[in-house]
Design a protein around this motif. Structure first.
Motif, short mmCIF file in Angstrom:
data_model
loop_
_atom_site.label_atom_id
_atom_site.label_comp_id
_atom_site.label_asym_id
_atom_site.label_seq_id
_atom_site.Cartn_x
_atom_site.Cartn_y
_atom_site.Cartn_z
N GLU A 75 23.23 83.94 14.20
CA GLU A 75 24.14 84.62 15.12
C GLU A 75 25.59 84.20 14.85
N GLU A 76 25.78 82.90 14.59
CA GLU A 76 27.13 82.41 14.31
C GLU A 76 27.64 82.93 12.98
N VAL A 77 26.74 83.00 11.99
CA VAL A 77 27.12 83.54 10.68
C VAL A 77 27.58 84.98 10.82
N LEU A 78 26.83 85.79 11.56
CA LEU A 78 27.18 87.20 11.73
C LEU A 78 28.53 87.35 12.43
N THR A 79 28.77 86.52 13.43
CA THR A 79 30.06 86.58 14.14
C THR A 79 31.21 86.20 13.22
N ARG A 80 31.02 85.12 12.45
CA ARG A 80 32.10 84.68 11.56
C ARG A 80 32.33 85.66 10.42
N LEU A 81 31.26 86.26 9.93
CA LEU A 81 31.41 87.28 8.88
C LEU A 81 32.23 88.47 9.41
N THR A 82 32.02 88.79 10.68
CA THR A 82 32.80 89.86 11.29
C THR A 82 34.28 89.53 11.29
N ILE A 83 34.62 88.28 11.64
CA ILE A 83 36.02 87.84 11.64
C ILE A 83 36.60 87.93 10.23
N LEU A 84 35.82 87.46 9.25
CA LEU A 84 36.29 87.53 7.86
C LEU A 84 36.51 88.97 7.43
N GLU A 85 35.59 89.86 7.85
CA GLU A 85 35.72 91.26 7.46
C GLU A 85 36.94 91.90 8.12
N LEU A 86 37.17 91.58 9.39
CA LEU A 86 38.33 92.12 10.09
C LEU A 86 39.64 91.67 9.44
N ASN A 87 39.60 90.51 8.80
CA ASN A 87 40.79 90.00 8.11
C ASN A 87 40.85 90.41 6.64
N GLY A 88 39.89 91.28 6.22
CA GLY A 88 39.92 91.80 4.87
C GLY A 88 39.52 90.82 3.79
N LEU A 89 38.80 89.74 4.17
CA LEU A 89 38.41 88.73 3.19
C LEU A 89 37.04 88.99 2.59
N VAL A 90 36.16 89.67 3.33
CA VAL A 90 34.87 90.05 2.80
C VAL A 90 34.62 91.50 3.18
N ALA A 91 33.64 92.12 2.53
CA ALA A 91 33.27 93.51 2.85
C ALA A 91 31.76 93.58 3.03
N ALA A 92 31.33 94.30 4.06
CA ALA A 92 29.91 94.58 4.24
C ALA A 92 29.51 95.68 3.26
N VAL A 93 28.51 95.41 2.44
CA VAL A 93 28.02 96.37 1.44
C VAL A 93 26.51 96.41 1.55
N PRO A 94 25.86 97.45 1.00
CA PRO A 94 24.40 97.48 1.03
C PRO A 94 23.83 96.20 0.41
N GLY A 95 23.01 95.50 1.18
CA GLY A 95 22.38 94.29 0.69
C GLY A 95 23.06 93.01 1.10
N GLY A 96 24.21 93.08 1.78
CA GLY A 96 24.85 91.85 2.21
C GLY A 96 26.36 91.96 2.30
N TYR A 97 27.05 90.91 1.83
CA TYR A 97 28.51 90.85 1.89
C TYR A 97 29.08 90.49 0.53
N LEU A 98 30.32 90.93 0.33
CA LEU A 98 31.02 90.74 -0.93
C LEU A 98 32.36 90.09 -0.64
N ARG A 99 32.67 89.01 -1.33
CA ARG A 99 33.96 88.35 -1.14
C ARG A 99 35.05 89.14 -1.85
N LEU A 100 36.19 89.34 -1.18
CA LEU A 100 37.25 90.18 -1.71
C LEU A 100 38.42 89.38 -2.28
N HIS A 101 38.60 88.14 -1.79
CA HIS A 101 39.76 87.35 -2.22
C HIS A 101 39.32 85.94 -2.57
N LYS A 102 40.04 85.31 -3.48
CA LYS A 102 39.75 83.93 -3.84
C LYS A 102 40.20 83.01 -2.72
#
Length: 379
Positions: free
Chosen positions: A352-379
């Motif tokens: 649950e905590e991972v999903l919440t934090r991934l949402t924050i990262l996605e809202l900040n444009g650092l990761v993207a939700a893609v089929p099969g999981g998440y993709l990191r967008l920035h170093k």
């Protein structure tokens, strides 16, 4: 040539790498036009109190007015209006969120922006039952005076727009591109129908902006921010629709969810939301009852909370605290597709905590939700 209010809000939008709530605080402290006056260059308090970089300061005392004129011209060419933050037409409910867009580009019926909206979102690869349900509920909601807001995506979003279009002036599509582009391209006819039937297409992105993974979470916060509640029809656990639902919770909006068969993978996210306290919905009356709009419903906006022009310090500090733990989870997401269970395993955090934090990262444009999981967008 004299500069309009639109020029100044666009100039503020173009200031690089400065959070929206900080930009609004600067407007509150100094005044919008004063921020772009020659006195800014020699104002030490502006720099020291706000930790502005040299590039940000340059954007204030040397705005690119030619670029701003070009943006206004491009907006005119694609027949969109530019609605700025302090415009009376700007959606009042959207002003309540933490990071409201400073500028909205709107095609179509701007009167819808301040009417009471219910967001309907869900899976792009929705089942036939899911699409039919979204269509029927949207159709019923607009008959009860609500405007249906969604994201113009394939699947549930498209079905919701089409169901709402059985009544004129009944749907808003929030998109993740400039309004001179249509994504997905196959929805060109749907966009035309929305505009013909007095609906609206809106975006915070400049004309010419193409779809990028980081744009969709930003779009999702607008979908929920415009609405009194969000209905999720079908969604997998890694669905972007859950981002919209979590945005709704952050924004103090109601969240509704439709259950389905336990073997339907597109139901997992909906069932998870219900377990977290989302209102279970079987028919549109469940939503209308919850919103208490059945007996004497007024289609004009009735916000439950007084709109706030600027975010208070307590919320700002809470966000800053959240930022402290983002980087440790970001390290668990690879530049290849990383399943959520892999992120959980690497970070050793509860799912649950991972999903919440991934949402924050996605809202900040650092990761993207893609089929099969998440993709990191920035170093």
């Amino acid at each position: 040539m004299q500069k309009s209010k639109i020029h100044y809000w666009l100039a503020l939008k173009l200031v690089p790498r400065l959070a929206i709530h900080k930009k609004l605080t600067l407007v509150e402290s100094y005044g919008l036009t004063a921020l772009f006056s020659s006195s800014v260059k020699n104002n030490p308090s502006l720099t020291s109190a706000n930790n502005l970089t040299a590039k940000q300061l340059a954007s204030f005392y040397q705005p690119d007015w030619q670029k701003i004129d070009d943006i206004i011209s491009s907006s005119d060419r694609c027949r969109s209006e530019i609605i700025v933050f302090d415009d009376p037409v700007y959606p009042q409910l959207l002003k309540q969120i933490y990071d409201p867009p400073l500028v909205l580009f709107v095609q179509g019926n701007t009167k819808l922006l301040n009417q009471t909206q219910l967001a309907i979102v869900g899976s792009r690869s929705a089942s036939i039952n899911g699409r039919e349900t979204a269509f029927e509920i949207a159709q019923q909601l607009v008959k009860n005076g609500l405007v249906v807001t969604s994201g113009l995506a394939l699947g549930i979003d498209a079905a919701a727009h089409k169901g709402a279009l059985t009544t004129c002036a009944s749907t808003i599509a929030v998109v993740a591109t400039g309004l001179d582009k249509i994504y997905p391209a196959r929805h060109r006819d749907l966009v035309a129908t929305i505009l013909e039937k007095e609906g609206a297409i809106i975006s915070e992105f400049l004309p010419g902006t193409s779809p990028k993974p980081g744009h969709f979470p930003k779009r999702n916060r607008i979908i929920s921010g415009l609405s009194v509640g969000v209905l999720v029809v079908e969604a997998a656990l890694q669905s972007g629709s859950l981002i919209t639902a979590r945005c709704a919770l952050e924004q103090n909006r109601d969240v509704f969810s439709i259950p389905s068969g336990i073997n339907n993978p597109q139901a997992k996210g909906c069932h998870w939301l219900i377990k977290q306290g989302a209102k279970l919905v079987e028919e549109s009356a469940d939503i209308m009852d919850e919103l208490a709009f059945i007996d004497n419903f007024d289609s004009q906006l009735k916000p439950q909370h007084k709109p706030q022009l600027f975010i208070n310090k307590e919320i700002d500090e809470k966000r800053s605290n959240k930022d402290l733990f983002v980087d440790e989870l970001l390290a668990s997401v690879g530049f290849e597709i990383t399943p959520v269970d892999k992120v959980v395993s690497r970070s050793k955090l509860p799912v649950e905590e991972v999903l919440t934090r991934l949402t924050i990262l996605e809202l900040n444009g650092l990761v993207a939700a893609v089929p099969g999981g998440y993709l990191r967008l920035h170093k």
